[in-house]
Design a protein around this motif. Structure first.
Motif, mmCIF file in Angstrom:
data_model
loop_
_atom_site.group_PDB
_atom_site.id
_atom_site.type_symbol
_atom_site.label_atom_id
_atom_site.label_comp_id
_atom_site.label_asym_id
_atom_site.label_seq_id
_atom_site.Cartn_x
_atom_site.Cartn_y
_atom_site.Cartn_z
ATOM 1 N N LYS A 102 0.859 -1.194 0.000
ATOM 2 C CA LYS A 102 0.000 0.000 0.000
ATOM 3 C C LYS A 102 0.892 1.240 0.000
ATOM 4 C CE LYS A 102 -0.748 0.271 4.962
ATOM 5 N NZ LYS A 102 -1.372 -0.548 5.985
ATOM 6 N N SER A 104 3.397 3.484 -1.677
ATOM 7 C CA SER A 104 3.667 3.662 -3.106
ATOM 8 C C SER A 104 5.165 3.544 -3.435
ATOM 9 C CB SER A 104 3.109 4.993 -3.608
ATOM 10 O OG SER A 104 3.921 6.048 -3.156
ATOM 11 N N ARG A 107 5.879 -0.077 -3.874
ATOM 12 C CA ARG A 107 5.382 -0.543 -5.182
ATOM 13 C C ARG A 107 6.355 -0.184 -6.306
ATOM 14 N NH1 ARG A 107 0.452 1.704 -3.442
ATOM 15 N NH2 ARG A 107 0.445 3.350 -5.002
ATOM 16 N N SER A 108 6.794 1.075 -6.296
ATOM 17 C CA SER A 108 7.746 1.509 -7.334
ATOM 18 C C SER A 108 9.010 0.655 -7.278
ATOM 19 C CB SER A 108 8.163 2.960 -7.127
ATOM 20 O OG SER A 108 7.069 3.801 -7.256
ATOM 21 N N TRP A 169 -2.711 0.364 -8.857
ATOM 22 C CA TRP A 169 -3.177 0.624 -7.498
ATOM 23 C C TRP A 169 -4.330 1.610 -7.401
ATOM 24 C CZ3 TRP A 169 -1.948 -2.152 -3.209
ATOM 25 C CH2 TRP A 169 -2.448 -1.656 -2.001
ATOM 26 N N GLU A 170 -4.138 2.827 -7.892
ATOM 27 C CA GLU A 170 -5.160 3.874 -7.694
ATOM 28 C C GLU A 170 -6.378 3.662 -8.603
ATOM 29 O OE1 GLU A 170 -1.993 4.681 -8.368
ATOM 30 O OE2 GLU A 170 -1.225 5.774 -6.634
ATOM 31 N N ARG B 118 4.646 5.975 -14.099
ATOM 32 C CA ARG B 118 4.357 7.194 -13.347
ATOM 33 C C ARG B 118 5.072 8.414 -13.917
ATOM 34 N NH1 ARG B 118 4.344 6.685 -7.540
ATOM 35 N NH2 ARG B 118 2.980 4.958 -7.091
#
Lengths: 200, 200
Positions: A102, A104, A107-108, A169-170, B118
């Motif tokens: 969760k 970020s 995740r990256s 995710w978002e 991103r």
């Protein structure tokens, strides 16, 4: 004498934690290639000299952060847990997985680690041990609990679906917990049906 | 006059193809960040000036290559195909997907694109349109063919399992075709059972 030693160890631990925290944020933002030791020093509020005491090269730090980013801890934790059913185990793994990612930055870093695995032998082998051997061990336990074989493609489907959630995710239409709940059910649906068939 | 025009167009196309081919190989090897326009010029055997005629900045080239690396073409092709069954459609998509990514450079570039989404708005939106909207359209057709609803998590499972295959390309215990065959079956297993139940 003993006290001094304790203080030394503790201050080392604090410095190392500071470096890793700074490295996580710099790497996640700039990528492994564009991140610099200068930036990491600046963000950790330590001197570059101090950083080099713990990590001689940027590569060492990359490896450490890459290890941190993979779900090794999640698999290990789930493997040591006690579960009543296969679904419970899958769900708990998924929940722990989502809990880790969760964040970020995490995740990256995981995406970066996967993308860079060819370039770092140690990352490649660690990632392989998680994604292949450990996941194998994990599903052996799931199979014991469910009483039926879970095909290789279904194992991959479960893990792949979790990975896809991270990528988007978002933009996911389901929240992480609901996704994991439905995923555990869906993956085991055919398995459970088979059991039901066999019993009836 | 007309001939000169044709020759001009053709030579432009050849140059652009050369640049893209060189960029694919340089980006796949060095990553988006470490690749340089000098290296791309060198490998394409064109001058940097020529390259700048087609791509003003490295960013432009990155976007072009990123687009090339995502499975947009695979989804589009499958969407325009005619299929007798849901399994046939899933299998054909999987086969086309594997065909695109049997090339190791294409695999590296896809991972990089996902990892960098991103940082590039255009990559993000294109990737989103493939992974969300187009895959939605794809599964709507699969649902029409199978006659039952395919849960969101199961859709993700199918796509995620394909993605996982790419990550571990050389270490997979099944060859791509067999993997896709089993995956299509596994994913539809619960769906087919439901149909069977309804019919019996």
């Amino acid at each position: 004498m003993y006290d001094t030693y304790i203080i030394l160890i503790m201050s080392r631990k604090i410095s190392k934690d500071k470096i890793i925290k700074a490295a996580v944020s710099v790497f996640a933002e700039k990528g492994f290639d564009l991140a610099t030791m200068d930036e990491i020093a600046k963000r950790s509020e330590l001197s570059k000299g101090t950083i080099f005491l713990y990590f001689e090269k940027k590569d060492e730090l990359i490896k450490q952060i890459a290890m941190l980013s993979i779900p090794y801890d999640v698999v290990e934790e789930t493997l040591s847990g006690k579960y009543e059913s296969a679904e419970e185990m899958l769900y708990d793994f998924g929940k722990k997985f989502m809990d880790k990612y969760k964040d970020s930055e995490m995740r990256s870093l995981l995406m970066m680690t996967i993308g860079n695995k060819r370039r770092y032998e140690v990352i490649k082998s660690k990632l392989k041990s998680v994604c292949m051997d450990k996941i194998d061990e994990f599903f052996k336990k799931v199979e014991e609990l469910s009483g039926v074989e879970i095909p290789f493609t279904l194992r991959r489907s479960f893990f792949g679906a979790l990975l896809c959630y991270l990528i988007w995710w978002e933009d996911n239409p389901l929240d992480p917990e609901e996704y994991v709940r439905q995923l555990s059910k869906t993956v085991l649906m055919s398995v459970r049906r088979e059991r039901g068939d066999a019993r009836s």
